[in-house]
Design an enzyme around this catalytic site. Structure first.
Site, PDB file in Angstrom:
ATOM      1  N   LYS A 118       0.814  -1.224   0.000  1.00 36.54           N
ATOM      2  CA  LYS A 118       0.000   0.000   0.000  1.00 36.54           C
ATOM      3  C   LYS A 118       0.848   1.275   0.000  1.00 36.54           C
ATOM      4  O   LYS A 118       0.481   2.271  -0.624  1.00 36.54           O
ATOM      5  CB  LYS A 118      -0.938   0.026   1.205  1.00 36.54           C
ATOM      6  CG  LYS A 118      -1.606  -1.297   1.544  1.00 36.54           C
ATOM      7  CD  LYS A 118      -2.663  -1.703   0.570  1.00 36.54           C
ATOM      8  CE  LYS A 118      -3.070  -3.149   0.819  1.00 36.54           C
ATOM      9  NZ  LYS A 118      -4.006  -3.688  -0.125  1.00 36.54           N
ATOM     10  N   LYS A 203      -3.009  11.607   7.030  1.00 35.88           N
ATOM     11  CA  LYS A 203      -3.950  12.430   7.770  1.00 35.88           C
ATOM     12  C   LYS A 203      -5.234  11.619   7.927  1.00 35.88           C
ATOM     13  O   LYS A 203      -5.697  10.999   6.968  1.00 35.88           O
ATOM     14  CB  LYS A 203      -4.222  13.719   6.969  1.00 35.88           C
ATOM     15  CG  LYS A 203      -5.223  14.646   7.594  1.00 35.88           C
ATOM     16  CD  LYS A 203      -4.553  15.576   8.559  1.00 35.88           C
ATOM     17  CE  LYS A 203      -5.555  16.463   9.287  1.00 35.88           C
ATOM     18  NZ  LYS A 203      -4.953  17.079  10.479  1.00 35.88           N
ATOM     19  N   TYR A 204      -5.821  11.605   9.139  1.00 37.08           N
ATOM     20  CA  TYR A 204      -7.079  10.879   9.322  1.00 37.08           C
ATOM     21  C   TYR A 204      -8.242  11.763   8.881  1.00 37.08           C
ATOM     22  O   TYR A 204      -8.381  12.896   9.342  1.00 37.08           O
ATOM     23  CB  TYR A 204      -7.263  10.468  10.790  1.00 37.08           C
ATOM     24  CG  TYR A 204      -8.603   9.790  11.015  1.00 37.08           C
ATOM     25  CD1 TYR A 204      -8.850   8.537  10.469  1.00 37.08           C
ATOM     26  CD2 TYR A 204      -9.612  10.411  11.733  1.00 37.08           C
ATOM     27  CE1 TYR A 204     -10.079   7.917  10.633  1.00 37.08           C
ATOM     28  CE2 TYR A 204     -10.853   9.794  11.913  1.00 37.08           C
ATOM     29  CZ  TYR A 204     -11.073   8.549  11.359  1.00 37.08           C
ATOM     30  OH  TYR A 204     -12.283   7.936  11.526  1.00 37.08           O
ATOM     31  N   HIS A 210     -16.718   5.444   1.251  1.00 37.15           N
ATOM     32  CA  HIS A 210     -15.827   4.522   0.565  1.00 37.15           C
ATOM     33  C   HIS A 210     -16.428   4.285  -0.816  1.00 37.15           C
ATOM     34  O   HIS A 210     -17.480   3.665  -0.943  1.00 37.15           O
ATOM     35  CB  HIS A 210     -15.744   3.222   1.376  1.00 37.15           C
ATOM     36  CG  HIS A 210     -15.028   2.111   0.679  1.00 37.15           C
ATOM     37  ND1 HIS A 210     -14.133   1.299   1.317  1.00 37.15           N
ATOM     38  CD2 HIS A 210     -15.064   1.675  -0.601  1.00 37.15           C
ATOM     39  CE1 HIS A 210     -13.660   0.411   0.450  1.00 37.15           C
ATOM     40  NE2 HIS A 210     -14.223   0.613  -0.715  1.00 37.15           N
ATOM     41  N   LYS A 239     -17.736  -5.119   4.411  1.00 28.13           N
ATOM     42  CA  LYS A 239     -18.827  -4.441   3.719  1.00 28.13           C
ATOM     43  C   LYS A 239     -20.116  -5.249   3.921  1.00 28.13           C
ATOM     44  O   LYS A 239     -20.080  -6.479   3.911  1.00 28.13           O
ATOM     45  CB  LYS A 239     -18.517  -4.340   2.227  1.00 28.13           C
ATOM     46  CG  LYS A 239     -17.314  -3.438   1.946  1.00 28.13           C
ATOM     47  CD  LYS A 239     -16.845  -3.569   0.516  1.00 28.13           C
ATOM     48  CE  LYS A 239     -15.559  -2.790   0.324  1.00 28.13           C
ATOM     49  NZ  LYS A 239     -14.845  -3.211  -0.906  1.00 28.13           N
ATOM     50  N   GLU A 290      -6.427   2.368  -2.284  1.00 26.92           N
ATOM     51  CA  GLU A 290      -5.816   1.058  -2.538  1.00 26.92           C
ATOM     52  C   GLU A 290      -6.258   0.522  -3.893  1.00 26.92           C
ATOM     53  O   GLU A 290      -7.228   1.011  -4.471  1.00 26.92           O
ATOM     54  CB  GLU A 290      -6.290   0.020  -1.505  1.00 26.92           C
ATOM     55  CG  GLU A 290      -6.052   0.377  -0.088  1.00 26.92           C
ATOM     56  CD  GLU A 290      -6.491  -0.718   0.888  1.00 26.92           C
ATOM     57  OE1 GLU A 290      -7.022  -1.751   0.448  1.00 26.92           O
ATOM     58  OE2 GLU A 290      -6.286  -0.519   2.090  1.00 26.92           O
ATOM     59  N   ARG A 294      -8.526  -8.265  -7.680  1.00 28.94           N
ATOM     60  CA  ARG A 294      -9.339  -9.491  -7.773  1.00 28.94           C
ATOM     61  C   ARG A 294     -10.750  -9.129  -8.261  1.00 28.94           C
ATOM     62  O   ARG A 294     -11.102  -7.951  -8.289  1.00 28.94           O
ATOM     63  CB  ARG A 294      -9.467 -10.108  -6.386  1.00 28.94           C
ATOM     64  CG  ARG A 294     -10.131  -9.141  -5.411  1.00 28.94           C
ATOM     65  CD  ARG A 294     -10.428  -9.757  -4.050  1.00 28.94           C
ATOM     66  NE  ARG A 294     -11.224  -8.843  -3.233  1.00 28.94           N
ATOM     67  CZ  ARG A 294     -10.731  -7.844  -2.498  1.00 28.94           C
ATOM     68  NH1 ARG A 294      -9.431  -7.607  -2.491  1.00 28.94           N
ATOM     69  NH2 ARG A 294     -11.520  -7.066  -1.791  1.00 28.94           N
ATOM     70  N   VAL A 297     -16.492  -9.250  -4.222  1.00 32.17           N
ATOM     71  CA  VAL A 297     -17.797  -9.750  -3.794  1.00 32.17           C
ATOM     72  C   VAL A 297     -18.910  -8.908  -4.434  1.00 32.17           C
ATOM     73  O   VAL A 297     -19.920  -9.446  -4.902  1.00 32.17           O
ATOM     74  CB  VAL A 297     -17.915  -9.690  -2.253  1.00 32.17           C
ATOM     75  CG1 VAL A 297     -19.318 -10.098  -1.802  1.00 32.17           C
ATOM     76  CG2 VAL A 297     -16.865 -10.561  -1.583  1.00 32.17           C
ATOM     77  N   ARG A 340     -25.259  -8.291   1.568  1.00 34.06           N
ATOM     78  CA  ARG A 340     -24.526  -9.525   1.871  1.00 34.06           C
ATOM     79  C   ARG A 340     -25.243 -10.244   3.003  1.00 34.06           C
ATOM     80  O   ARG A 340     -25.417  -9.680   4.091  1.00 34.06           O
ATOM     81  CB  ARG A 340     -23.104  -9.210   2.324  1.00 34.06           C
ATOM     82  CG  ARG A 340     -22.258  -8.580   1.249  1.00 34.06           C
ATOM     83  CD  ARG A 340     -20.816  -8.563   1.702  1.00 34.06           C
ATOM     84  NE  ARG A 340     -20.007  -7.792   0.774  1.00 34.06           N
ATOM     85  CZ  ARG A 340     -18.682  -7.767   0.803  1.00 34.06           C
ATOM     86  NH1 ARG A 340     -18.034  -8.468   1.724  1.00 34.06           N
ATOM     87  NH2 ARG A 340     -18.004  -7.048  -0.074  1.00 34.06           N
TER      88      ARG A 340
HETATM   89  C1  MV4 Z   1      -8.819   6.002   6.087  1.00 32.37           C
HETATM   90  C2  MV4 Z   1      -9.826   6.589   6.870  1.00 32.37           C
HETATM   91  C3  MV4 Z   1      -9.678   7.913   7.213  1.00 32.37           C
HETATM   92  N1  MV4 Z   1      -8.596   8.610   6.815  1.00 32.37           N
HETATM   93  N2  MV4 Z   1      -7.763   6.722   5.712  1.00 32.37           N
HETATM   94  C4  MV4 Z   1     -10.594   1.543   6.043  1.00 32.37           C
HETATM   95  C5  MV4 Z   1     -10.399   0.468   5.026  1.00 32.37           C
HETATM   96  C6  MV4 Z   1      -9.218   0.883   4.243  1.00 32.37           C
HETATM   97  N3  MV4 Z   1      -9.276   0.419   2.905  1.00 32.37           N
HETATM   98  C7  MV4 Z   1      -9.206   2.359   4.360  1.00 32.37           C
HETATM   99  N4  MV4 Z   1      -9.944   2.687   5.561  1.00 32.37           N
HETATM  100  C8  MV4 Z   1      -9.950   3.954   6.042  1.00 32.37           C
HETATM  101  N5  MV4 Z   1      -8.894   4.734   5.687  1.00 32.37           N
HETATM  102  C9  MV4 Z   1      -7.667   7.999   6.084  1.00 32.37           C
HETATM  103  N6  MV4 Z   1      -6.591   8.696   5.720  1.00 32.37           N
HETATM  104  C10 MV4 Z   1     -10.908   5.803   7.251  1.00 32.37           C
HETATM  105  C11 MV4 Z   1     -10.957   4.474   6.870  1.00 32.37           C
HETATM  106  C12 MV4 Z   1     -12.095   3.741   7.378  1.00 32.37           C
HETATM  107  C13 MV4 Z   1     -12.212   3.489   8.770  1.00 32.37           C
HETATM  108  C14 MV4 Z   1     -11.240   3.866   9.684  1.00 32.37           C
HETATM  109  C15 MV4 Z   1     -11.389   3.595  11.050  1.00 32.37           C
HETATM  110  C16 MV4 Z   1     -12.534   2.928  11.499  1.00 32.37           C
HETATM  111  C17 MV4 Z   1     -13.504   2.536  10.612  1.00 32.37           C
HETATM  112  C18 MV4 Z   1     -13.367   2.798   9.240  1.00 32.37           C
HETATM  113  C19 MV4 Z   1     -14.354   2.388   8.351  1.00 32.37           C
HETATM  114  C20 MV4 Z   1     -14.196   2.651   7.004  1.00 32.37           C
HETATM  115  C21 MV4 Z   1     -13.059   3.327   6.534  1.00 32.37           C
END
Ligand code: MV4
Length: 451
Positions: A118, A203-204, A210, A239, A290, A294, A297, A340
């Site tokens: 990643k 950064k969060y 999504h 999901k 990401e 594949r 689902v 699902r």
């Molecule tokens: C994040 C995010 C917030 N900020 N990245 C979760 C699955 C993965 N593919 C990417 N994910 C996330 N990435 C940044 N920079 C939030 C998520 C996220 C998440 C994070 C914490 C708790 C629950 C979550 C549910 C969906 C996505």
């Protein structure tokens, strides 16, 4: 058209049956593989041939590379379809297929490797001008750099494992004093879960959606996208409901995110079928997350709105045929939603395997069930608890929701617990019906913090 004579499906459950159906439509013979306890499974019944590859424990059967390759050699398969999960994103397996002279129906081993790295994928996309969340340039290699990076981008930050994905091993840091501790925990966790302690920092971003884009590419490098899917309804990174188009999408948004996805695929010389995953913030900013290398689902919702059989395309492309679609010809028609249905307690989501005593599937126009369930089937406790995907297609989102509610009521599964009652609750929720949700939806629905 060039095609395979015989395809071995290195999987089980609904996706194995889905691939068998695609092969039958293409007049290709199919070989199922199964573990000791699955001789009565529908994928075994509907394949032309079936071969036992080991005991119930997946590590010794569905994940056993020598057993799968041997099964393909014994049965004279010229290609292997890996489905999703198990060996689908194992680049050693893709390589082993090629070395044995068997076509791997999927992307190149190099594509799979980058999909699993990643931090590197992020770096490559950044260099190509694809927007990524502010954060480290590739992996962070030591604690000093980690602290400096976190300070530079500002808290909260999210620490992720380079080898992670699907949310495993992620840690959010809100307070600077917690950073180094959390960083070390994340490092140990990454090493234990993935055998690789490498981390990166972003950064969060709170309250995200999504949204992912399905792409298909031929061996000459032509790429088209099939629109987006909104997968924001999830629980602990599983999901639960997916739909296409996204309730926040329109032609302009789709053009933008679709072009980013195609650019990302071209940047990594992607082949075959794949998905580019993005997060979209409250303001509608799109960030690359990401690459999923594949068939996923949730692919059926894209099939329902595009009219394209993605699994058939995947097989045709793997056989070396060129893409037959031009981007301008791909139009999304109506709206599709997938639920699902898992063999799980609908409140606590703990597995509920066992014998199904009654299995009655819904029907009618625009209702599709992808499942290997049947009355008297013993749902094994060893594998993923997904037992059915209920997919509907309507003229618009409102019609799709009505059809889903009807279909959920018609779907009878007795003898085990399933997540059908959970879905009924969601489809009665005002925010869901209004398309007003993000990845925090379930916490809100339950009035508590889940993660
Ligand atoms: C994040 C995010 C917030 N900020 N990245 C979760 C699955 C993965 N593919 C990417 N994910 C996330 N990435 C940044 N920079 C939030 C998520 C996220 C998440 C994070 C914490 C708790 C629950 C979550 C549910 C969906 C996505």
């Amino acid at each position: 058209m060039k095609l395979f004579k015989k395809v071995l499906i290195a999987n089980r459950g609904e996706i194995a049956l889905r691939v068998i159906r695609a092969c039958k439509e293409l007049d290709i013979k199919t070989i199922a593989v199964f573990s000791d306890i699955e001789k009565d499974s529908l994928h075994v019944r509907f394949a032309d041939e079936a071969i036992c590859i080991g005991p119930a424990n997946a590590a010794q059967s569905y994940l056993n590379i020598p057993a799968v390759i041997s099964a393909a050699e014994i049965t004279d398969a010229d290609a292997i379809h890996p489905g999703y999960g198990f060996l689908a994103e194992n680049h050693h397996f893709a390589e082993a297929c090629i070395t044995s002279g068997i076509t791997f129906i999927g992307p190149t081993p190099e594509n799979i490797r980058l999909g699993g790295d990643k931090a590197k994928a992020r770096q490559i996309m950044k260099r190509r001008g694809i927007p990524i969340v502010p954060g480290s340039d590739g992996p962070v290699l030591d604690e000093d750099t980690a602290i400096k990076t976190a300070k530079k981008i500002g808290l909260p930050v999210i620490i992720k494992a380079s080898a992670g994905g699907g949310g495993k091993g992620m840690r959010i840091v809100e307070d600077e004093k917690d950073f180094i501790n959390t960083y070390r925990i994340a490092q140990r966790e990454a090493l234990a879960s993935f055998g690789n302690s490498e981390l990166y920092i972003e950064k969060y971003i709170p309250e995200i959606r999504h949204i992912e884009v399905q792409i298909i590419a031929d061996n000459k490098g032509n790429v088209v996208h099939l629109g987006e899917r909104d997968c924001s309804i999830q629980r602990r990174h599983q999901k639960l409901i997916e739909e296409s188009p996204s309730p926040i999408s329109n032609d302009r948004f789709r053009k933008k995110i679709g072009e980013l996805a195609v650019k990302a695929a071209k940047a990594m010389k992607y082949r075959n079928v794949g998905t580019i995953e993005f997060i979209v913030d409250k303001e509608g900013n799109i960030y690359f997350m990401e690459i999923n290398t594949r068939i996923q689902v949730e692919h059926p919702v894209t099939e329902m709105v595009t009219g394209i059989d993605i699994v058939k395309e995947q097989i045709k492309l793997a056989a070396g045929n060129p893409l037959i679609y031009k981007q301008a010809k791909i139009k999304l028609n109506g709206h599709s939603i997938e639920c699902r249905i898992n063999a799980e307690d609908p409140e606590r989501f703990i597995p509920s395997p066992g014998r199904i005593t009654s299995f009655i599937t819904p029907g009618g126009p625009g209702v599709r069930v992808d499942s290997v369930g049947y009355t008297n089937w013993l749902v094994p406790p060893y594998y993923d608890s997904l037992i059915a995907k209920l997919i509907v297609h309507g003229r618009d989102r409102d019609e799709a929701i009505l059809k889903m509610k009807m279909a959920l009521n018609e779907f009878i599964i007795e003898g085990i617990r399933t997540t059908i009652p959970f879905h009924k609750k969601v489809f009665d929720n005002k925010d869901f019906v209004n398309g007003d949700f993000n990845t925090g939806f379930l916490d809100k629905l339950n009035g508590k913090q889940e993660d």
